[in-house]
Design a protein around this motif. Structure first.
Motif, PDB file in Angstrom:
ATOM      1  N   GLU A 371       0.837  -1.206   0.000  1.00  0.00           N
ATOM      2  CA  GLU A 371       0.000   0.000   0.000  1.00  0.00           C
ATOM      3  C   GLU A 371       0.870   1.254   0.000  1.00  0.00           C
ATOM      4  N   HIS A 372       0.492   2.217  -0.836  1.00  0.00           N
ATOM      5  CA  HIS A 372       1.128   3.533  -0.867  1.00  0.00           C
ATOM      6  C   HIS A 372       0.118   4.528  -0.304  1.00  0.00           C
ATOM      7  N   GLU A 373       0.297   4.891   0.935  1.00  0.00           N
ATOM      8  CA  GLU A 373      -0.631   5.833   1.569  1.00  0.00           C
ATOM      9  C   GLU A 373      -0.181   7.261   1.292  1.00  0.00           C
ATOM     10  N   ARG A 374      -1.113   8.109   0.891  1.00  0.00           N
ATOM     11  CA  ARG A 374      -0.819   9.517   0.634  1.00  0.00           C
ATOM     12  C   ARG A 374      -1.894  10.371   1.317  1.00  0.00           C
ATOM     13  N   PRO A 375      -1.527  11.156   2.323  1.00  0.00           N
ATOM     14  CA  PRO A 375      -2.499  12.047   2.962  1.00  0.00           C
ATOM     15  C   PRO A 375      -2.932  13.158   2.006  1.00  0.00           C
ATOM     16  N   VAL A 376      -4.181  13.549   2.102  1.00  0.00           N
ATOM     17  CA  VAL A 376      -4.690  14.687   1.344  1.00  0.00           C
ATOM     18  C   VAL A 376      -4.761  15.872   2.310  1.00  0.00           C
ATOM     19  N   PRO A 377      -3.852  16.830   2.182  1.00  0.00           N
ATOM     20  CA  PRO A 377      -3.788  17.923   3.159  1.00  0.00           C
ATOM     21  C   PRO A 377      -4.833  18.981   2.873  1.00  0.00           C
ATOM     22  N   PRO A 378      -5.115  19.850   3.846  1.00  0.00           N
ATOM     23  CA  PRO A 378      -5.960  21.014   3.570  1.00  0.00           C
ATOM     24  C   PRO A 378      -5.295  21.925   2.547  1.00  0.00           C
ATOM     25  N   LEU A 379      -6.028  22.882   2.056  1.00  0.00           N
ATOM     26  CA  LEU A 379      -5.484  23.841   1.105  1.00  0.00           C
ATOM     27  C   LEU A 379      -4.627  24.877   1.830  1.00  0.00           C
ATOM     28  N   GLU A 380      -3.672  25.425   1.091  1.00  0.00           N
ATOM     29  CA  GLU A 380      -2.810  26.457   1.660  1.00  0.00           C
ATOM     30  C   GLU A 380      -3.638  27.657   2.105  1.00  0.00           C
ATOM     31  N   PRO A 395      -4.738  29.122  -2.823  1.00  0.00           N
ATOM     32  CA  PRO A 395      -5.794  28.165  -3.190  1.00  0.00           C
ATOM     33  C   PRO A 395      -7.040  28.229  -2.320  1.00  0.00           C
ATOM     34  N   SER A 396      -6.882  28.350  -1.005  1.00  0.00           N
ATOM     35  CA  SER A 396      -8.073  28.365  -0.152  1.00  0.00           C
ATOM     36  C   SER A 396      -8.947  29.581  -0.449  1.00  0.00           C
ATOM     37  N   VAL A 397      -8.315  30.721  -0.717  1.00  0.00           N
ATOM     38  CA  VAL A 397      -9.076  31.929  -1.028  1.00  0.00           C
ATOM     39  C   VAL A 397      -9.754  31.798  -2.389  1.00  0.00           C
ATOM     40  N   VAL A 420     -11.640  37.489   3.631  1.00  0.00           N
ATOM     41  CA  VAL A 420     -11.662  36.094   3.168  1.00  0.00           C
ATOM     42  C   VAL A 420     -10.465  35.330   3.724  1.00  0.00           C
ATOM     43  N   ALA A 421      -9.311  35.987   3.803  1.00  0.00           N
ATOM     44  CA  ALA A 421      -8.141  35.335   4.395  1.00  0.00           C
ATOM     45  C   ALA A 421      -8.418  34.936   5.835  1.00  0.00           C
ATOM     46  N   GLU A 422      -9.151  35.775   6.556  1.00  0.00           N
ATOM     47  CA  GLU A 422      -9.475  35.447   7.938  1.00  0.00           C
ATOM     48  C   GLU A 422     -10.417  34.247   8.010  1.00  0.00           C
ATOM     49  N   VAL A 423     -11.381  34.206   7.103  1.00  0.00           N
ATOM     50  CA  VAL A 423     -12.269  33.041   7.056  1.00  0.00           C
ATOM     51  C   VAL A 423     -11.455  31.777   6.809  1.00  0.00           C
ATOM     52  N   CYS A 424     -10.536  31.838   5.848  1.00  0.00           N
ATOM     53  CA  CYS A 424      -9.728  30.661   5.502  1.00  0.00           C
ATOM     54  C   CYS A 424      -8.860  30.231   6.679  1.00  0.00           C
ATOM     55  N   ALA A 425      -8.308  31.203   7.399  1.00  0.00           N
ATOM     56  CA  ALA A 425      -7.480  30.867   8.558  1.00  0.00           C
ATOM     57  C   ALA A 425      -8.322  30.228   9.657  1.00  0.00           C
ATOM     58  N   LEU A 427     -10.854  28.445   9.286  1.00  0.00           N
ATOM     59  CA  LEU A 427     -11.272  27.110   8.855  1.00  0.00           C
ATOM     60  C   LEU A 427     -10.098  26.215   8.499  1.00  0.00           C
ATOM     61  N   ASP A 428      -8.856  26.724   8.685  1.00  0.00           N
ATOM     62  CA  ASP A 428      -7.647  25.932   8.461  1.00  0.00           C
ATOM     63  C   ASP A 428      -7.539  25.363   7.053  1.00  0.00           C
ATOM     64  N   GLY A 429      -8.194  25.986   6.080  1.00  0.00           N
ATOM     65  CA  GLY A 429      -8.045  25.556   4.697  1.00  0.00           C
ATOM     66  C   GLY A 429      -8.747  24.261   4.346  1.00  0.00           C
ATOM     67  N   LEU A 430      -9.674  23.815   5.163  1.00  0.00           N
ATOM     68  CA  LEU A 430     -10.388  22.565   4.892  1.00  0.00           C
ATOM     69  C   LEU A 430     -11.428  22.800   3.791  1.00  0.00           C
ATOM     70  N   PRO A 431     -11.322  22.100   2.660  1.00  0.00           N
ATOM     71  CA  PRO A 431     -12.192  22.409   1.522  1.00  0.00           C
ATOM     72  C   PRO A 431     -13.683  22.362   1.837  1.00  0.00           C
ATOM     73  N   LEU A 432     -14.138  21.320   2.527  1.00  0.00           N
ATOM     74  CA  LEU A 432     -15.564  21.225   2.816  1.00  0.00           C
ATOM     75  C   LEU A 432     -16.034  22.408   3.650  1.00  0.00           C
ATOM     76  N   ALA A 433     -15.267  22.763   4.676  1.00  0.00           N
ATOM     77  CA  ALA A 433     -15.642  23.890   5.528  1.00  0.00           C
ATOM     78  C   ALA A 433     -15.677  25.189   4.727  1.00  0.00           C
ATOM     79  N   LEU A 434     -14.715  25.363   3.823  1.00  0.00           N
ATOM     80  CA  LEU A 434     -14.682  26.567   2.996  1.00  0.00           C
ATOM     81  C   LEU A 434     -15.915  26.639   2.101  1.00  0.00           C
ATOM     82  N   GLU A 435     -16.303  25.522   1.522  1.00  0.00           N
ATOM     83  CA  GLU A 435     -17.468  25.521   0.637  1.00  0.00           C
ATOM     84  C   GLU A 435     -18.746  25.827   1.412  1.00  0.00           C
ATOM     85  N   LEU A 436     -18.875  25.251   2.607  1.00  0.00           N
ATOM     86  CA  LEU A 436     -20.064  25.515   3.401  1.00  0.00           C
ATOM     87  C   LEU A 436     -20.124  26.976   3.847  1.00  0.00           C
TER      88      LEU A 436
END
Length: 947
Positions: A371-380, A395-397, A420-425, A427-436
């Motif tokens: 197995e080759h495990e690769r984590p999917v990190p949050p967005l910058e 990317p997060s913005v 928007v930068a404050e919102v991204c910070a 939410l730690d760049g998590l894509p789902l949280a950003l979309e919501l």
């Protein structure tokens, strides 16, 4: 009298009369919706006006006077009639009462907006009840399109998905019904980060248990459409590099299983889709299967066979063998963690066909062989103080802005970048949280979204039908807990916002000397769940919850004692840094370094605060006290940036400038910026001698001497290094004395006195061992390992370098990096090319992260020797040339002074011949750094995977 609320507020108006104004209509709606509920005047004002008028009581009396004719009797609403009609299943008549969005002309208060959402929910429920009744009456075929339209409008309502599945299934469209479940599952995961509820799962189970279409021959399974890779319906940001890396991995012949892991909402499914799309043409078949909790291993194996076009009734291995020996297929299994036995079917698939490659998304790794495990990190995430153009390109913005524009076409990022930068910070760049969060811009302005996120991330758990009232009042919840703290406890809680990334009890005591019982106060704050413990390698630490820190920060900044609190923190950190510097190189060095890693953000923030507050002396002392820890951690770039800022703030010819210039010379030397080191060193030496600062003079002499020695100027460099060594010894400046001995040893080596070089390093080893300096011992051992390589004693070099790596570990990244490079060199000499490639693969990212061009150049030279040993002389010469441009050896010679590296270059040139070698050198010299790095990585992969 009936007040219409199922649209704009409406009331009967006598012919020729003017109807009530907007605020009067709002009051009528409030009174009508309250029914028999008694309301105080304060409650009426709060529910009627967005912000209280200057004279609330007078304004309320004015409206009552305007509405006297309407208030003569009891008020009802058309919503009351709507509820009564739906209770009797008269859905068409009830729905005909709606004239538009409820309360659409007055929903500018919190209360009326909440009422509008409640009424909208009632309407949707009635629509669902009407459709449910129609399906049960046998009208499924004619209702499918209507249900689909509602699903598209409200994609997070599970009941609508269930109605769509039921209508499709009852209409004989079984495959579409099953596909609708997969679509619902993906939508709910993307929008809310949840799995479908039990009702949907049971509905699917019933469909899967019947393998025939309704009304068809139950014995004959029907063919299903292949599970093609889904087309993304929205843009992706910040995943280009990860997608490219994974695409390269998935198509490798030696890779059979790649697992993308990460928390819910990290974007695993999207990345898997991107990767599968990118490599689809390189496989005979590429299919994408969402996995559900109700599917067991056997059923999933059947689904895979059907998706690939194989016979699901045959044994899996036999079915796949029918494709032939050269068959290559890609199967994407999305959200495999939803199956308890998911790894079982993965193992079966891998064993059934050597031609299958599996790309799996799962919150947990499968822990299967290969197995080759690769984590999917949050967005910058950008810094909230970054430039606007920098923020906009992050990317997060970009994701937030894209989704916000989709939700509200009038949204524009320009002018709102920092919000928007404050919102991204937050939410730690998590894509789902950003979309919501982005979806909320159609309901709330950015500042309201930020306020909500500061108080609670529960805001993001809401559905698309609106934000529940209770989840928009987390500020009240925090204040409720905060208000129950005593005055001293509140003071401590406010001051916790001073800390950037956690704190110790001792640190809190230092900033709260005016509070009795700090430990008890902190215990009360922890009990109130406003603070939690956090892991640390050094000591017990705590961290303020992000929303609470924002709440406390606002109060802290309003306090009159803010400046004195910051000053106390800076003073505490300075004392801690002085103590750390004294024990950094002793037996407790690992703990000291771990504590610095925990406090580094506070040290940087306090240094910056002191500068901005005009407390220059405090900034100078804190920076210089922590300098040795910054260096030991390999964080040279950060430390140099801080040093330059402080240097700009002190008098250019003053004594502080001498100390700071000497520090800058040391840091620039570690970053292999030769010109800058010489400039800082000369200026530091001049000022130090002028002010009689012997310590700064010794530091400047040592690092200026090192630069001159590296440049081949032994006549000037060695005497400077000797002076630095004598000064360091006289002043008992241990770390500097250790460094000066290294410089003298280097000078002897360049002069050809190899025995003298070895003796100097053996002397250094004795010094560091006597001091109990594990890092210094590791560094000295690595240097002796390099000397052993020059003497063609690879076995001794390997033993010394391995011991150096063990001693340095993760605590001393620079030493670990250098010793790892030495181990790679020793492995090449001993003929262990695969081992050398593995070691070099470890050293390369360390070299890049620490930002030292010399070590990166050494990685290229060692990679060149690896290429020679592997039979690629042309690539070897190119890498040697690229390394020379990046960091030439002492004296600017093209030939490295290390014997094994020099031998590798000579062998490569001889293999090519003079003319071809010159051409390869010219080409390598012209390579951009990124291209040279890519060639190095290519060599490592070739050696690691010779096939």
């Amino acid at each position: 009298m009936e007040v219409g609320v199922l649209g704009p507020v409406s009331v009967p108006v006598p012919e020729g009369a003017t109807g009530p104004g907007k605020r009067a209509r709002a009051l009528l709606a409030v009174l009508a919706l309250a029914g028999a509920e008694p309301l105080t005047d304060d409650e009426l004002v709060a529910r009627t006006w967005p912000t209280p008028p200057p004279d609330p009581a007078g304004a309320l009396d004015t409206l009552r006077a305007q509405l006297v004719s309407y208030l003569a009797g009891p008020l009802t609403t058309d919503a009351d009639r709507f509820v009564a009609l739906t209770a009797e299943s008269h859905f068409d008549e009830a729905l005909a009462l709606w004239r538009g969005e409820p309360l659409e002309d007055v929903r500018d208060t919190t209360y009326l907006e909440a009422q509008a959402r409640r009424l909208t929910e009632l309407r949707l429920t009635a629509l669902e009840d009407r459709l449910d009744l129609g399906v049960r009456e046998g009208r499924s075929a004619e209702l499918v399109d209507e249900v689909r339209e509602l699903v598209d409008q409200h994609p997070t309502r599970e009941r609508l998905w269930g109605l769509l599945m039921t209508a499709l299934y009852a209409a004989g469209r079984r495959d579409e019904a099953v596909s609708a479940y997969a679509e619902a599952r993906e939508t709910l995961a993307d929008e809310l980060g949840i799995e479908p509820g039990e009702a949907l799962q049971q509905l699917l189970t019933g469909m899967l248990r019947n393998d025939a279409e309704p009304g068809a021959d139950d014995a004959a399974p029907q063919p299903r459409r292949r599970a093609r890779i889904p087309a993304l319906t929205s843009s992706t940001f910040g995943r280009e590099a990860l997608t490219a890396e994974l695409a390269d991995l998935v198509v490798r012949d030696d890779v059979r299983l790649v697992t993308l892991t990460g928390i819910g909402g990290s974007g695993k499914s999207r990345v898997a889709t991107l990767v599968a799309t990118a490599v689809e043409q390189q496989f005979a078949e590429a299919v994408f299967l969402p996995v559900t909790e109700v599917v067991n291993a056997q059923q999933l194996a059947v689904e895979v066979a059907l998706a690939l076009g194989a016979d699901p009734r045959a044994d899996l291995a036999d079915a796949l063998a029918a494709f032939g020996a050269d068959f290559r297929g890609l199967v994407v299994l999305d959200n495999l963690e939803s199956m308890t036995d998911g790894s079982t079917v993965v193992r079966r698939l891998l064993e059934a066909s050597a031609g299958l490659t599996l790309l799996v998304t799962s919150r947990l790794a499968l822990h299967l062989p290969g197995e080759h495990e690769r984590p999917v990190p949050p967005l910058e995430v950008p810094g909230t103080a970054d430039r606007r153009d920098t923020i906009a390109a992050t990317p997060s913005v970009r994701l937030f802005a894209d989704r916000a524009t989709s939700a509200e076409p009038s949204f524009r990022l320009e002018g709102r970048e920092h919000d928007v930068a404050e919102v991204c910070a937050l939410l730690d760049g998590l894509p789902l949280a950003l979309e919501l969060a982005a979806a909320r811009v159609k309901l709330l302005p950015l500042d309201r979204i930020i306020d909500g996120l500061r108080t609670s991330l529960d805001l993001l758990a809401t559905g698309a039908t609106g934000i529940p009232e209770r989840q928009r009042a987390m500020t009240t919840a925090i204040r409720w807990s905060y208000d129950r703290l005593s005055g001293d406890q509140q003071l401590v809680c406010d001051r916790l916002a001073l800390f950037e990334r956690g704190f110790t009890i001792e640190a809190v005591e230092a900033v709260c000397p005016d509070v009795d019982g700090v430990v008890e106060a902190l215990a009360a704050i922890v009990d109130a769940r406003l603070v939690r413990a956090t892991p640390s390698r050094a000591e017990v630490r705590f961290v303020v919850l992000g929303t609470v820190r924002a709440f406390a920060r606002a109060r802290l900044f309003a306090r009159a004692d803010l400046m004195s609190s910051r000053a106390r923190l800076a003073s505490y950190l300075t004392g801690l840094a002085h103590a750390s510097a004294g024990s950094l190189h002793g037996t407790d060095g690992a703990i000291v370094q771990a504590r610095f890693d925990d406090d580094a953000a506070d040290i940087a923030a306090s240094t910056t605060w002191a500068l901005e507050a005009g407390r220059i002396g405090a900034a100078v002392e804190l920076l210089l006290a922590s300098l040795s820890c910054w260096a030991a951690a390999g964080r040279f770039n950060e430390a140099l940036g801080l040093t330059q800022r402080v240097l700009d703030a002190v008098p250019a010819q003053g004594p502080d400038a001498a100390r700071l210039l000497a520090a800058a010379a040391m840091l620039s030397h570690q970053l292999t910026d030769h010109e800058q080191t010489r400039s800082y060193g000369r200026r530091a030496l001049d000022l130090a001698e002028r002010h009689g600062d012997r310590a700064s003079a010794a530091m400047a002499q040592t690092f200026l001497g090192a630069e001159l020695v590296l440049a081949g100027d032994l006549a000037d460099g060695v005497p400077l290094a000797e002076a630095g060594a004598k000064g360091a010894e006289a002043l008992d400046l241990y770390p500097l004395a250790r460094q000066a001995l290294s410089v003298l040893a280097m000078g002897r080596a360049i002069a050809g006195d190899l025995d003298g070089e070895r003796r100097a390093h053996e002397e250094r080893l004795e010094l560091v061992r006597a001091k109990g300096d594990l890092g210094g011992t590791a560094d000295a051992l690595n240097t002796l390992a390099e000397i052993a390589l020059d003497e063609a004693d690879a076995a001794t070099a390997r033993v010394f370098a391995a011991e150096a790596v063990d001693l340095a570990g993760q605590r001393l990244p620079p030493v670990t990096r250098d010793a790892t490079i030495t181990l790679a060199r020793a492995a090449i000499v001993e003929g262990d090319l695969a081992g050398a490639a593995d070691r070099l693969a470890d050293a390369l990212p360390l070299s890049e992260r620490l930002g030292q061009s010399l070590s990166l150049a050494q990685c290229m030279r060692v990679g060149a020797c690896l290429a020679v040993a592997h039979g690629d002389a042309d690539a070897a010469v190119r890498l040697f040339a690229a390394a020379h441009v990046l960091a030439p050896p002492p004296g600017e010679s093209e030939v490295p002074f290390e014997q094994d590296l020099a031998a590798g270059l000579a062998e490569a040139r001889a293999a090519l011949g003079e003319q071809a070698a010159r051409a390869a050198w010219t080409l390598g010299s012209a390579l951009p750094l990124a291209a040279a790095r890519a060639q190095l990585v290519e060599q490592l992969e070739r050696v690691s995977s010779p096939a």
